[in-house]
Design a protein around this motif. Structure first.
Motif, PDB file in Angstrom:
ATOM      1  N   CYS A  59      25.367  45.298  27.452  1.00 41.91           N
ATOM      2  CA  CYS A  59      24.289  46.154  27.946  1.00 41.91           C
ATOM      3  C   CYS A  59      22.974  45.535  27.485  1.00 41.91           C
ATOM      4  CB  CYS A  59      24.433  47.571  27.409  1.00 41.91           C
ATOM      5  SG  CYS A  59      23.136  48.706  27.972  1.00 41.91           S
ATOM      6  N   GLU A  60      22.256  44.939  28.420  1.00 42.43           N
ATOM      7  CA  GLU A  60      21.003  44.246  28.095  1.00 42.43           C
ATOM      8  C   GLU A  60      19.881  44.807  28.957  1.00 42.43           C
ATOM      9  OE1 GLU A  60      21.834  40.157  28.745  1.00 42.43           O
ATOM     10  OE2 GLU A  60      23.255  39.996  27.068  1.00 42.43           O
ATOM     11  N   PHE A  61      18.744  45.151  28.325  1.00 42.59           N
ATOM     12  CA  PHE A  61      17.679  45.783  29.103  1.00 42.59           C
ATOM     13  C   PHE A  61      16.304  45.288  28.671  1.00 42.59           C
ATOM     14  CE2 PHE A  61      18.626  48.525  25.493  1.00 42.59           C
ATOM     15  CZ  PHE A  61      17.370  48.773  24.955  1.00 42.59           C
ATOM     16  N   THR A  62      15.379  45.421  29.607  1.00 40.72           N
ATOM     17  CA  THR A  62      13.950  45.251  29.349  1.00 40.72           C
ATOM     18  C   THR A  62      13.276  46.519  29.845  1.00 40.72           C
ATOM     19  OG1 THR A  62      13.463  44.289  31.517  1.00 40.72           O
ATOM     20  CG2 THR A  62      14.182  42.771  29.768  1.00 40.72           C
ATOM     21  N   GLU A  63      11.973  46.525  29.889  1.00 38.18           N
ATOM     22  CA  GLU A  63      11.270  47.696  30.437  1.00 38.18           C
ATOM     23  C   GLU A  63      11.465  47.816  31.941  1.00 38.18           C
ATOM     24  OE1 GLU A  63       7.181  47.575  29.399  1.00 38.18           O
ATOM     25  OE2 GLU A  63       7.508  47.932  27.253  1.00 38.18           O
ATOM     26  N   ASP A  64      11.821  46.718  32.599  1.00 41.60           N
ATOM     27  CA  ASP A  64      11.867  46.705  34.067  1.00 41.60           C
ATOM     28  C   ASP A  64      13.273  46.775  34.659  1.00 41.60           C
ATOM     29  OD1 ASP A  64       9.040  46.391  34.221  1.00 41.60           O
ATOM     30  OD2 ASP A  64       9.318  44.266  33.717  1.00 41.60           O
ATOM     31  N   GLN A  65      14.263  46.298  33.920  1.00 42.71           N
ATOM     32  CA  GLN A  65      15.606  46.298  34.488  1.00 42.71           C
ATOM     33  C   GLN A  65      16.647  46.314  33.377  1.00 42.71           C
ATOM     34  OE1 GLN A  65      15.542  42.600  36.759  1.00 42.71           O
ATOM     35  NE2 GLN A  65      16.734  41.555  35.173  1.00 42.71           N
ATOM     36  N   CYS A  66      17.887  46.638  33.785  1.00 39.85           N
ATOM     37  CA  CYS A  66      18.992  46.655  32.826  1.00 39.85           C
ATOM     38  C   CYS A  66      20.257  46.157  33.512  1.00 39.85           C
ATOM     39  CB  CYS A  66      19.222  48.062  32.271  1.00 39.85           C
ATOM     40  SG  CYS A  66      20.594  48.148  31.076  1.00 39.85           S
ATOM     41  N   THR A  67      21.070  45.415  32.768  1.00 42.86           N
ATOM     42  CA  THR A  67      22.341  44.905  33.281  1.00 42.86           C
ATOM     43  C   THR A  67      23.461  45.307  32.329  1.00 42.86           C
ATOM     44  OG1 THR A  67      21.264  42.985  34.280  1.00 42.86           O
ATOM     45  CG2 THR A  67      23.642  42.847  33.929  1.00 42.86           C
ATOM     46  N   CYS A  68      24.513  45.910  32.883  1.00 39.98           N
ATOM     47  CA  CYS A  68      25.692  46.286  32.101  1.00 39.98           C
ATOM     48  C   CYS A  68      26.941  45.714  32.758  1.00 39.98           C
ATOM     49  CB  CYS A  68      25.833  47.799  31.995  1.00 39.98           C
ATOM     50  SG  CYS A  68      24.581  48.590  30.969  1.00 39.98           S
ATOM     51  N   THR A  69      27.935  45.396  31.938  1.00 43.93           N
ATOM     52  CA  THR A  69      29.209  44.896  32.464  1.00 43.93           C
ATOM     53  C   THR A  69      30.368  45.619  31.793  1.00 43.93           C
ATOM     54  OG1 THR A  69      29.448  43.129  30.816  1.00 43.93           O
ATOM     55  CG2 THR A  69      28.261  42.575  32.853  1.00 43.93           C
ATOM     56  N   THR A  70      31.518  45.585  32.471  1.00 48.26           N
ATOM     57  CA  THR A  70      32.763  46.096  31.898  1.00 48.26           C
ATOM     58  C   THR A  70      33.906  45.230  32.394  1.00 48.26           C
ATOM     59  OG1 THR A  70      34.054  48.109  31.456  1.00 48.26           O
ATOM     60  CG2 THR A  70      33.367  47.745  33.726  1.00 48.26           C
ATOM     61  N   LYS A  71      35.010  45.272  31.677  1.00 47.70           N
ATOM     62  CA  LYS A  71      36.192  44.505  32.064  1.00 47.70           C
ATOM     63  C   LYS A  71      37.161  45.420  32.792  1.00 47.70           C
ATOM     64  CE  LYS A  71      39.710  41.394  30.120  1.00 47.70           C
ATOM     65  NZ  LYS A  71      40.218  40.766  28.865  1.00 47.70           N
ATOM     66  N   LYS A  72      37.536  45.027  33.996  1.00 45.13           N
ATOM     67  CA  LYS A  72      38.408  45.890  34.798  1.00 45.13           C
ATOM     68  C   LYS A  72      39.823  45.910  34.262  1.00 45.13           C
ATOM     69  CE  LYS A  72      40.597  46.847  39.114  1.00 45.13           C
ATOM     70  NZ  LYS A  72      40.915  46.507  40.487  1.00 45.13           N
ATOM     71  N   ASP A  73      40.352  47.118  34.146  1.00 41.10           N
ATOM     72  CA  ASP A  73      41.744  47.319  33.747  1.00 41.10           C
ATOM     73  C   ASP A  73      42.476  47.939  34.924  1.00 41.10           C
ATOM     74  OD1 ASP A  73      44.173  47.912  32.624  1.00 41.10           O
ATOM     75  OD2 ASP A  73      43.412  49.347  31.156  1.00 41.10           O
ATOM     76  N   ALA A  74      43.384  47.170  35.530  1.00 40.11           N
ATOM     77  CA  ALA A  74      44.141  47.673  36.682  1.00 40.11           C
ATOM     78  C   ALA A  74      45.470  48.281  36.272  1.00 40.11           C
ATOM     79  CB  ALA A  74      44.372  46.541  37.685  1.00 40.11           C
ATOM     80  N   GLY A  75      45.669  48.520  34.969  1.00 35.98           N
ATOM     81  CA  GLY A  75      46.940  49.063  34.512  1.00 35.98           C
ATOM     82  C   GLY A  75      48.045  48.045  34.704  1.00 35.98           C
TER      83      GLY A  75
END
Length: 367
Positions: A59-75
């Motif tokens: 989770c990385e952000f500035t005043e103008d934008q933010c980017t988040c990632t997650t790892k998909k778990d398909a079971g």
């Protein structure tokens, strides 16, 4: 799409769709951007009404934008996107609109026939609605209803993952699709495969094709493509094990001709009327095949051998793989009758394909 895998024994663990993962990343990114605080876990509402928490990898952000990632778990589902890193980058603007942009690894729609317009990123309607609902709720909670949001969904190595799907055939270029109607991945569920069949037929029709070649998978299709070199890729549809569902969709489509390729193991099930040919659902009926051969006039000493076989593929040891062989004529006649009844308005041609790529066409001069 790869060949179908056997269903393992025992209870199977469910997972989450790419759409659910994209929603979690987008909601987390918007929350982090508004509050200027890092988000590590986020809870979203799935379309089935269930709340589900997701852990964010970054989770990385500035005043103008933010980017988040997650790892998909398909079971326990053999999903090609299992373990993929899915992310969302968001920024606010004064447009009052929520727009979706194509990020790296997400495909772009280039052919008509899908639920998403040509030129749009391949983010399906349900994930779009999930994301939109989550964003509007956050904006409202923080008195930012007047704001617009630019949302860029991306998938690390998505273009590579997409090579293991049928996306390019559907005109989805450059990456995977963001999918899901419930948010949950049910292991070895037929729903996603049947949805891809339906989409494939819709794309073929929308692009002017009135003839299809339907087949069980990549192996049989490789041989069939040699017989139909003038047909475009989107005219070839993988039915997997779901012959019945494929033909039912064709029946309500303006398709005039269907060429159905099938291998021996599935053909003996289809001949008996099994329109779902998965080995986990139906096994071949030796007694049915015995009766089929008996009615075709074969002697008792040969018939007794059928009951000793553990695999239908061994039938070629008794019956020479040739169009003139009465056994295959009887087998294909039964398959033809079961299939043609489902598509009365379309011409049907069957191709029984051997392991070495030889084929028997039906109807033919021996029919």
């Amino acid at each position: 799409m790869s060949e179908l895998q056997p269903i393992p024994d025992g209870p199977l663990r469910t997972g989450f769709t790419t759409g659910a993962c994209a929603t979690a990343c987008t909601k987390a990114a918007l929350q982090a951007l508004i509050l200027q605080q890092k988000v590590e876990d986020i809870t979203i509402l799935l379309p089935i009404g269930q709340e589900q928490s997701f852990h964010l990898s970054t989770c990385e952000f500035t005043e103008d934008q933010c980017t988040c990632t997650t790892k998909k778990d398909a079971g326990d589902d053999p999903d090609v996107t299992h373990g993929a890193i899915i992310g969302s980058m968001v920024s606010l603007n004064d447009s009052g609109k929520i727009i979706f942009l194509q990020g790296t690894g997400v495909g772009k729609v280039t052919l008509p026939g899908l639920d998403i317009g040509v030129g749009e990123p391949a983010i399906n309607p349900v994930p779009r609605q999930m994301i939109t609902n989550a964003c509007k709720k956050l904006l409202s909670d923080h008195q930012l209803d007047h704001k617009g949001i630019a949302i860029t969904i991306f998938v690390e190595d998505g273009a590579v993952i997409a090579k293991r799907t049928l996306n390019e055939r559907l005109g989805i270029i450059g990456g995977i699709s963001i999918l899901g109607t419930t948010g949950i991945v049910t292991p070895f569920s037929a729903s996603s495969y049947i949805a891809s069949i339906t989409q494939g037929i819709d794309v073929a029709v929308a692009n002017g094709s009135d003839e299809l070649v339907i087949n069980s998978g990549a192996r049989s299709e490789k041989n069939l493509k040699l017989l139909f070199p003038s047909l475009p890729d989107f005219a070839f549809i993988h039915y997997g094990n779901w012959i019945g569902e494929t033909l039912e969709k064709i029946a309500i489509s303006p398709i005039k001709k269907v060429n159905l390729g099938i291998m021996l193991g599935k053909s003996v099930k289809l001949a008996e009327g099994m329109l779902d040919t998965h080995s986990g659902k139906n096994t071949w009926n030796k007694e049915f095949v015995w009766q089929l051969a008996k009615d075709a006039g074969y002697p008792d000493e040969l018939l007794s051998e059928i009951l000793l076989f553990n695999m239908a593929g061994r039938l070629t040891e008794l019956f020479s793989f040739a169009a003139a062989e009465p056994f295959y004529q009887a087998l294909l006649k039964a398959c033809y009758e079961n299939c043609s009844a489902l598509i009365p308005s379309a011409e049907l041609v069957l191709f029984l394909i051997s392991k070495d790529g030889a084929y028997i066409k039906y109807p033919n001069e021996f029919s």
